[in-house]
Design a protein around this motif. Structure first.
Motif, short mmCIF file in Angstrom:
data_model
loop_
_atom_site.label_atom_id
_atom_site.label_comp_id
_atom_site.label_asym_id
_atom_site.label_seq_id
_atom_site.Cartn_x
_atom_site.Cartn_y
_atom_site.Cartn_z
N ASP A 243 0.81 -1.22 0.00
CA ASP A 243 0.00 0.00 0.00
C ASP A 243 0.84 1.27 0.00
O ASP A 243 0.38 2.33 -0.42
N ALA A 244 2.08 1.14 0.48
CA ALA A 244 2.96 2.31 0.54
C ALA A 244 3.77 2.48 -0.74
O ALA A 244 4.54 3.44 -0.86
N SER A 245 3.60 1.59 -1.69
CA SER A 245 4.35 1.67 -2.95
C SER A 245 3.99 2.94 -3.71
O SER A 245 2.90 3.49 -3.55
N LYS A 246 4.92 3.38 -4.57
CA LYS A 246 4.72 4.62 -5.31
C LYS A 246 4.73 4.34 -6.81
O LYS A 246 5.53 3.53 -7.29
N VAL A 247 3.86 5.03 -7.52
CA VAL A 247 3.75 4.89 -8.97
C VAL A 247 3.88 6.28 -9.58
O VAL A 247 3.26 7.23 -9.11
N SER A 248 4.71 6.40 -10.60
CA SER A 248 4.88 7.70 -11.27
C SER A 248 4.95 7.48 -12.77
O SER A 248 5.33 6.42 -13.25
N GLY A 249 4.57 8.51 -13.51
CA GLY A 249 4.62 8.44 -14.97
C GLY A 249 3.25 8.54 -15.58
O GLY A 249 2.38 7.71 -15.35
N GLY A 250 3.06 9.60 -16.35
CA GLY A 250 1.79 9.77 -17.03
C GLY A 250 0.80 10.57 -16.21
O GLY A 250 0.70 10.42 -14.99
N LYS A 251 0.06 11.43 -16.89
CA LYS A 251 -0.89 12.30 -16.22
C LYS A 251 -2.02 11.50 -15.57
O LYS A 251 -2.48 11.82 -14.46
N GLU A 252 -2.49 10.44 -16.25
CA GLU A 252 -3.59 9.66 -15.70
C GLU A 252 -3.21 9.02 -14.36
O GLU A 252 -4.00 9.01 -13.42
N ASN A 253 -1.99 8.49 -14.28
CA ASN A 253 -1.55 7.90 -13.01
C ASN A 253 -1.41 8.94 -11.92
O ASN A 253 -1.71 8.69 -10.75
N GLN A 254 -0.95 10.12 -12.30
CA GLN A 254 -0.82 11.20 -11.32
C GLN A 254 -2.18 11.55 -10.72
O GLN A 254 -2.32 11.68 -9.49
N ILE A 255 -3.19 11.69 -11.56
CA ILE A 255 -4.53 12.03 -11.09
C ILE A 255 -5.12 10.87 -10.28
O ILE A 255 -5.73 11.07 -9.22
N PHE A 256 -4.90 9.65 -10.75
CA PHE A 256 -5.42 8.46 -10.08
C PHE A 256 -4.90 8.37 -8.65
O PHE A 256 -5.66 8.15 -7.70
N TYR A 257 -3.60 8.56 -8.49
CA TYR A 257 -3.02 8.43 -7.15
C TYR A 257 -3.32 9.64 -6.27
O TYR A 257 -3.37 9.52 -5.04
N GLU A 258 -3.53 10.76 -6.87
CA GLU A 258 -3.99 11.90 -6.08
C GLU A 258 -5.34 11.57 -5.44
O GLU A 258 -5.58 11.87 -4.26
N TYR A 259 -6.19 10.93 -6.20
CA TYR A 259 -7.50 10.58 -5.69
C TYR A 259 -7.42 9.46 -4.64
O TYR A 259 -8.05 9.53 -3.57
#
Length: 371
Positions: free
Chosen positions: A105-121
């Motif tokens: 659950d603490a893992s981080k994902v980066s790359g791409g605008k869609e992923n940025q918005i998804f993880y913000e949510y």
């Protein structure tokens, strides 16, 4: 509260991409031995996870080139022998992962605008869930030590403020990201949280035309069309259902000058907290023509808990339930996606108000009876 973070793996999504720069994933996995397999899965058209590729971990690292996707979708990584998964969006951008084997659950994902918005949510939902859990623990402690109405009212107000803050965040996200299919997910969560049909329609119209073509968006639109049938001013849909003794009760036979259809469940803490208020209003106004019909969303294997809650909370009005949890047909007929939910009918069976609680409920009942 039913949140996307808990159900998102059961949803199938697609969206159009204008630019295709390749689809590749890479990352680090802390403390994972060589030779462990990482599986890449997506959700197929039957809403089932399907493994689409795999890669071996070497020196705590992995990388994998995948075929370009014509449409983006929800995907996730799983590690053989490790519980859980890491969610991401399969957009045509390089995607990087920082994975913690012992705490996915603490893992981080980066790359791409869609992923940025998804993880913000998702991060917003995690924080909100933590606050809500803490508040409900405090409410439960209060309930076991004291039933002071003023203290419980303060807790209810805090919960209401959390819900309102969450709704403001959701609306802002849709408004700022109309072409992101994460916004469709957010809109679905708004529906689950009991947003009004007018609010949902307003924010659905904000979505780009591409987003409206998503299967999830089309399903949402279909649900909104059904909810229009139970909007204020509409004739309440008729129904019948079994009471605890197995007798079939019909809405038209149970109505009064003013009728409350109360959707609740024994397992629903907010419902149980509100029940004393409903009992008080019923006892005060029943002789003047106020009737209530309880519709429970309890499970079939928890019939005894349902009956016990009726007795403990002193719910003396008719109770109906098919004991089918969220598949309760009456709840589906009324588009109920969260409880407690309430529909107030006038003497002609027309819906005149929804989801009122506390003094607001009493004031509305009094107003209608005095007409």
């Amino acid at each position: 509260m039913k949140y996307l973070f808990l159900i998102v793996l059961s949803i199938s999504l697609t969206s159009c991409q204008e630019d295709t720069n390749g689809y590749a994933i890479s990352g680090n996995v802390k403390n994972l031995e060589n030779g462990k397999m990482i599986y890449v899965s997506s959700i197929d058209q039957n809403n089932q996870p399907q493994i689409i590729d795999s890669v071996l971990v070497e020196n705590e690292k992995f990388s994998l080139d995948l075929a370009e996707v014509e449409v983006s979708g929800l995907s996730f990584l799983t590690i053989k022998g490790v519980n859980g998964n890491v969610m991401f969006i399969s957009e045509n951008e390089p995607i990087k992962f920082e994975i913690y084997k012992d705490s996915l659950d603490a893992s981080k994902v980066s790359g791409g605008k869609e992923n940025q918005i998804f993880y913000e949510y998702l991060n917003h939902l995690k924080g909100l869930n933590q606050e809500m859990m803490q508040l409900r623990m405090e409410m439960q402690q209060m309930a076991t030590t004291s039933r002071d109405p003023e203290s419980m009212a303060r807790f209810q107000q805090k919960e209401l403020e959390l819900r309102e803050r969450d709704m403001v965040f959701k609306k802002k996200m849709i408004k700022e990201n109309p072409a992101a299919y994460v916004s469709v997910l957010v809109l679905t969560d708004m529906q689950s949280m009991g947003a009004s049909t007018s609010e949902l329609k307003e924010h659905y119209e904000m979505l780009s035309e591409e987003m409206k073509q998503l299967p999830l968006a089309k399903s949402l639109k279909s649900g909104l069309d059904k909810r229009s049938a139970v909007e204020i001013g509409s004739k309440a849909p008729r129904f019948t259902g079994p009471d605890p003794a197995g007798n079939q009760l019909a809405l038209e036979d149970l109505m009064g000058k003013v009728t409350l259809i109360d959707f609740w469940a024994a397992w629903c803490r907010p419902c149980r907290i509100e029940n004393p208020n409903i009992v008080r209003i019923y006892n005060k106004y029943h002789d003047h023509g106020f009737n209530i019909i309880g519709v429970s969303l309890d499970r079939g294997d928890q019939r005894d808990r349902w009956l016990q809650a009726i007795e403990e909370d002193k719910l003396t009005w008719p109770q109906i339930s098919n004991l089918q949890f969220w598949d309760e047909p009456i709840a589906q007929l009324y588009g109920v996606r969260a409880i407690p939910a309430a529909f107030i009918l006038d003497e002609n069976g027309v819906i005149v108000a929804t989801n009122l609680r506390g003094d607001d409920l009493e004031n509305k009942v009094k107003e209608l009876l005095e007409k």
